[in-house]
Design a protein around this motif. Structure first.
Motif, PDB file in Angstrom:
ATOM      1  N   GLU A 157       7.410  -2.761   8.779  1.00 40.71           N
ATOM      2  CA  GLU A 157       7.993  -4.087   9.000  1.00 40.71           C
ATOM      3  C   GLU A 157       7.373  -5.134   8.077  1.00 40.71           C
ATOM      4  N   ARG A 158       6.380  -4.751   7.294  1.00 43.63           N
ATOM      5  CA  ARG A 158       5.595  -5.711   6.527  1.00 43.63           C
ATOM      6  C   ARG A 158       6.182  -6.005   5.151  1.00 43.63           C
ATOM      7  N   ILE A 159       7.506  -5.943   5.017  1.00 47.52           N
ATOM      8  CA  ILE A 159       8.107  -6.232   3.723  1.00 47.52           C
ATOM      9  C   ILE A 159       9.504  -6.810   3.931  1.00 47.52           C
ATOM     10  N   HIS A 160       9.880  -7.725   3.039  1.00 43.07           N
ATOM     11  CA  HIS A 160      11.196  -8.359   3.090  1.00 43.07           C
ATOM     12  C   HIS A 160      12.283  -7.281   2.963  1.00 43.07           C
ATOM     13  N   PRO A 161      13.371  -7.386   3.708  1.00 43.10           N
ATOM     14  CA  PRO A 161      14.376  -6.310   3.731  1.00 43.10           C
ATOM     15  C   PRO A 161      15.097  -6.060   2.410  1.00 43.10           C
ATOM     16  N   GLU A 162      15.085  -7.014   1.485  1.00 46.70           N
ATOM     17  CA  GLU A 162      15.749  -6.794   0.201  1.00 46.70           C
ATOM     18  C   GLU A 162      14.761  -6.389  -0.890  1.00 46.70           C
ATOM     19  N   THR A 163      13.582  -5.966  -0.478  1.00 47.45           N
ATOM     20  CA  THR A 163      12.494  -5.674  -1.408  1.00 47.45           C
ATOM     21  C   THR A 163      11.916  -4.286  -1.150  1.00 47.45           C
ATOM     22  N   VAL A 164      11.566  -3.582  -2.211  1.00 52.01           N
ATOM     23  CA  VAL A 164      10.716  -2.400  -2.105  1.00 52.01           C
ATOM     24  C   VAL A 164       9.486  -2.650  -2.967  1.00 52.01           C
ATOM     25  N   TYR A 165       8.385  -2.054  -2.560  1.00 51.37           N
ATOM     26  CA  TYR A 165       7.094  -2.306  -3.225  1.00 51.37           C
ATOM     27  C   TYR A 165       6.429  -0.985  -3.562  1.00 51.37           C
ATOM     28  N   TYR A 166       5.812  -0.938  -4.747  1.00 46.26           N
ATOM     29  CA  TYR A 166       5.005   0.229  -5.126  1.00 46.26           C
ATOM     30  C   TYR A 166       3.753  -0.287  -5.822  1.00 46.26           C
ATOM     31  N   PRO A 167       2.574   0.238  -5.485  1.00 41.36           N
ATOM     32  CA  PRO A 167       1.345  -0.231  -6.156  1.00 41.36           C
ATOM     33  C   PRO A 167       1.396   0.075  -7.645  1.00 41.36           C
ATOM     34  N   GLY A 168       0.810  -0.807  -8.435  1.00 39.09           N
ATOM     35  CA  GLY A 168       0.869  -0.669  -9.888  1.00 39.09           C
ATOM     36  C   GLY A 168      -0.258   0.138 -10.489  1.00 39.09           C
ATOM     37  N   SER A 169      -0.900   0.997  -9.695  1.00 41.79           N
ATOM     38  CA  SER A 169      -2.138   1.656 -10.127  1.00 41.79           C
ATOM     39  C   SER A 169      -1.936   3.048 -10.708  1.00 41.79           C
ATOM     40  N   TYR A 170      -0.718   3.546 -10.683  1.00 40.46           N
ATOM     41  CA  TYR A 170      -0.529   4.976 -10.956  1.00 40.46           C
ATOM     42  C   TYR A 170       0.474   5.207 -12.078  1.00 40.46           C
ATOM     43  N   GLY A 171       0.870   6.467 -12.224  1.00 38.87           N
ATOM     44  CA  GLY A 171       1.880   6.817 -13.212  1.00 38.87           C
ATOM     45  C   GLY A 171       1.344   6.963 -14.615  1.00 38.87           C
ATOM     46  N   ASN A 172       0.100   7.421 -14.761  1.00 37.86           N
ATOM     47  CA  ASN A 172      -0.451   7.640 -16.101  1.00 37.86           C
ATOM     48  C   ASN A 172       0.329   8.735 -16.821  1.00 37.86           C
TER      49      ASN A 172
END
Length: 727
Positions: free
Chosen positions: A669-684
């Motif tokens: 529930e901790r995010i706006h319904p029109e938003t998705v979030y992913y941490p920017g720390s990965y994907g090397n």
């Protein structure tokens, strides 16, 4: 008779030598006892895991790091360190560290080479490019810290190269220009003494400096009201008095409406506005349509909440702050980030809080000495045109001097840039549109990277020159401002582990000689540091024992003359007007709009308290936190997930107009319904980061296409809409 330490060390050396030629007899138990009983010594340093450079003590036992602790006299650490600093020890002992120079051939093969050959070849090729193409086609990109600035900028100036860049266009360029245009620079927030604080997209709980966390802790334990505005309930929002979930990219509308409330209520600071600002009437006249109800339609923030925040700030002023943030909503994320930064500055001006206790402060730093210019002449500032167009008329005249690396990548592909030097900076991975950045930097005739690991940028380099780790080298003394200023220095804590690594100052000095500009580097680092300390009652030898030292500095005067063209706060900017930008900030929507289709969301990203951008996912201790808490997942609103038939942990496909990949989701529930979030720390993407590849992960930058904001040219890293569907 027992074996004494002196006898054992003597005999152990002989025994070890004997073992080396095939003889036995090494007493491992006795050796271990000596090692266990060895003395632990503390040596001062500066953390290098993020750009904050917090002061630390490195505790050394048997010439190895035993642990690290925070330095008490360092203004940023104040005796404490974040998780990244502790995990960063692993960088020193990473078995895949670069241990000697390497050359990457045209076919991609990697060849270890000696220092003389590497520097000779680099100097020869650079000389050819300078003579045939000119210094306009050369650049230097770095994470701007003292040693890189001191030696790297000096070297570039000696070559008449003006294109010196940092990471800021993917971080805080819009903030810098927005606050610079209105109040002459970006101030600090005196949160610990404030009565009402609004943070817009700022997250002290993840972008950690322990000094800032102490200030927030003091505030929330006292009578301060802390309000966090963010599409996601971030780590700081959890301890705030109020979390305001906002539709991302609309913060500008909310701030303009808050300004209107304060002006309509006649609760702004009349004395400051009348005596220390210009253009107020033009700004006030522009606000007619920006009502809280208008803003609610755009932002999803209730009109009453907008009024509550505005009036809370006005009632507490001048001990009230709308935080100048770092990246967040107005660092570099949207087409409207520059205008949002200006509007946030306007809101603070209405509070009259500049250089007031509990407001925004332009702190002084200690005034340091410098090298004698008669004995050690410095090169003149370059008079050449910048390759990236930053500050150049008819290109990006309002861009800051930190430059535009993403634009530079385009110009490299066009043949307009030929050579570059990159230190402690990874533009290929940490800017949007990986293919654009990789192709650009990979197309250079000469790319030299100074690193301890083989990053994504180092993967496309021609030469990678390895420095010792932060624990194995000394650097130039830093001077920092704050409620108390301080000086800090990285000293060498342990012996250099690999003899074929060299410090940046050594490399630059040798390159300078080969390039015929060695006369600008006829000093040692000790001589430079001694000159810096000249105004203070301490010798360099003594300072190396301390490492960090608080220095009393004059406190800023309330309502000072500002660093703007008028010397006053500028609601109306003639500089912006001159260059075709709006002289007064007003509403501007995000470039990707505000209307989404089925299963479409705005993808946003942020920091984690135990990682520093993409530099630390290869650190076993820090990646273990990711594994333990399963943080490499895409956040999605719980109600939306239910409608889509998604459950926590499900695998989904995420698709933008340039990229698609799969990941698992975190339903919350901790995010706006029109938003998705992913941490920017990965994907090397570098295969040298073997530990980082132990987890499946994304990097938000992969989904964002190359694009340039229209006012200051930043990268617009949240201007991306993605679709999410169950796999």
């Amino acid at each position: 008779m027992g074996l004494t330490r002196r006898k054992f060390l003597k005999t152990a050396g002989l025994t070890a030598g004997a073992v080396g030629i095939g003889l036995s007899g090494f007493d491992f138990k006795a050796w271990a006892e000596v090692q266990e009983d060895s003395e632990v010594v503390k040596r001062p340093s500066l953390c290098n895991v993020c750009a904050s450079h917090c002061g630390m003590w490195i505790h050394v036992k048997n010439d190895r790091i035993w642990k690290v602790t925070g330095h008490e006299e360092n203004g940023r650490s104040q005796g404490r360190l974040c998780p990244r600093a502790h995990g960063g020890i692993d960088w020193v002992y990473d078995p895949y560290r670069l241990k000697q120079p390497i050359k990457i051939e045209d076919d991609g093969s990697v060849r270890p080479i000696g220092w003389n050959q590497a520097l000779d070849e680099i100097a020869e090729r650079l000389t050819e490019i300078l003579e045939e193409e000119g210094p306009e086609k050369v650049f230097y990109a770095h994470n701007p810290r003292r040693t890189g600035v001191f030696y790297g900028n000096r070297f570039m100036h000696a070559l008449n190269v003006s294109t010196i860049m940092t990471h800021n266009a993917a971080c805080n360029t819009a903030r810098g220009r927005g606050f610079g245009a209105t109040m002459g620079g970006v101030p600090s927030a005196d949160i610990g003494n404030s009565k009402y604080v609004v943070m817009i997209g700022r997250n002290y709980g993840a972008g950690i400096r322990t000094s800032q966390l102490k200030a927030v802790n003091k505030a929330v334990k006292g009578d301060t009201t802390l309000v966090c505005v963010d599409p996601r309930q971030n780590e700081t929002s959890i301890i705030a008095d109020k979390w305001v979930p906002i539709k991302p990219g609309t913060d500008l509308a909310m701030v303009l409406a808050m300004c209107k409330v304060i002006i309509d209520d006649d609760s702004y600071n009349h004395e400051f506005i009348e005596e220390h600002t210009i253009g107020f009437d033009q700004f006030a006249d522009s606000l007619d349509e920006y009502t809280p109800e208008w803003a609610e339609e755009l932002t999803d923030v209730p009109a009453d909440t907008i009024r509550e925040m505005a009036r809370g700030l006005a009632d507490a002023a001048p001990a009230a702050i709308v935080h100048p943030t770092w990246k967040g909503a107005f660092g570099c994320n949207y087409e409207n980030s520059t205008e949002t930064a200006r509007a946030v500055a306007y809101l603070n001006a209405l509070l009259g809080n500049i250089n007031q206790d509990g407001g925004l402060k332009f702190y002084n730093g200690p005034s340091t000495g410098s090298l004698d210019p008669d004995r050690y002449p410095a090169p003149s500032a370059p008079d050449t045109k910048r390759a990236d167009g930053a500050g150049v008329e008819d290109e990006y005249p309002l861009a800051t001097g930190h430059g535009l690396p993403h634009v530079l990548a385009e110009r490299i592909k066009e043949g307009r840039v030929k050579a570059g030097f990159v230190r402690h900076h990874n533009p290929v991975r940490n800017f949007p549109d990986y293919d654009h950045m990789e192709e650009g930097f990979g197309a250079l005739d000469l790319l030299v990277v100074f690193e301890t690991q083989r990053s994504e940028t180092a993967m496309v380099a021609d030469y990678v020159l390895p420095e010792p780790s932060f624990a194995e080298r000394e650097e130039i003394i830093e001077s920092r401002g704050g409620s108390r200023g301080y000086l800090a220095m990285r000293t060498q804590a342990i012996p250099k582990m690999y003899s074929k690594t060299r410090s940046f100052d050594e490399i630059i000095r040798e390159l300078a000689v080969r390039m015929g500009v060695g006369e600008y580097f006829k000093f040692t680092m000790d001589e430079a540091n001694a000159a810096i300390l000249e105004p203070f009652d301490i010798s360099l030898i003594e300072f190396k024992e301390k490492g960090s030292m608080m220095v009393d500095v004059p406190q800023p005067e309330p309502w000072p003359e500002l660093g703007t063209p008028s010397g006053k706060f500028e609601f109306y900017s003639e500089t912006f007007e001159k260059h075709g930008a709006p002289p007064v900030a007003g509403w501007l929507p995000p470039a990707t709009g505000l209307e989404f289709g089925d299963n479409e969301f705005r993808l946003v990203h942020g920091k984690e308290a135990y990682h520093s951008h993409t530099a630390t996912a290869n650190t076993p201790q820090l990646l273990q936190i990711t594994k333990d808490y399963d943080t490499n997942r895409l956040w999605i609103n719980a109600s939306v997930a239910e409608e889509m038939g998604l459950a926590d942990g499900d695998e989904v496909k995420v698709t933008s107009d340039i990229f698609s990949d799969t990941t698992r989701i975190k339903v919350t529930e901790r995010i706006h319904p029109e938003t998705v979030y992913y941490p920017g720390s990965y994907g090397n993407r570098t295969f040298h980061y073997r530990v980082a590849h132990e987890i499946d992960s994304l990097n938000p930058n992969d989904f964002v296409k190359y694009q340039v904001e229209s006012i200051v040219g930043h990268a617009m890293v949240n201007e991306v809409i993605v679709t999410v569907e169950k796999v």
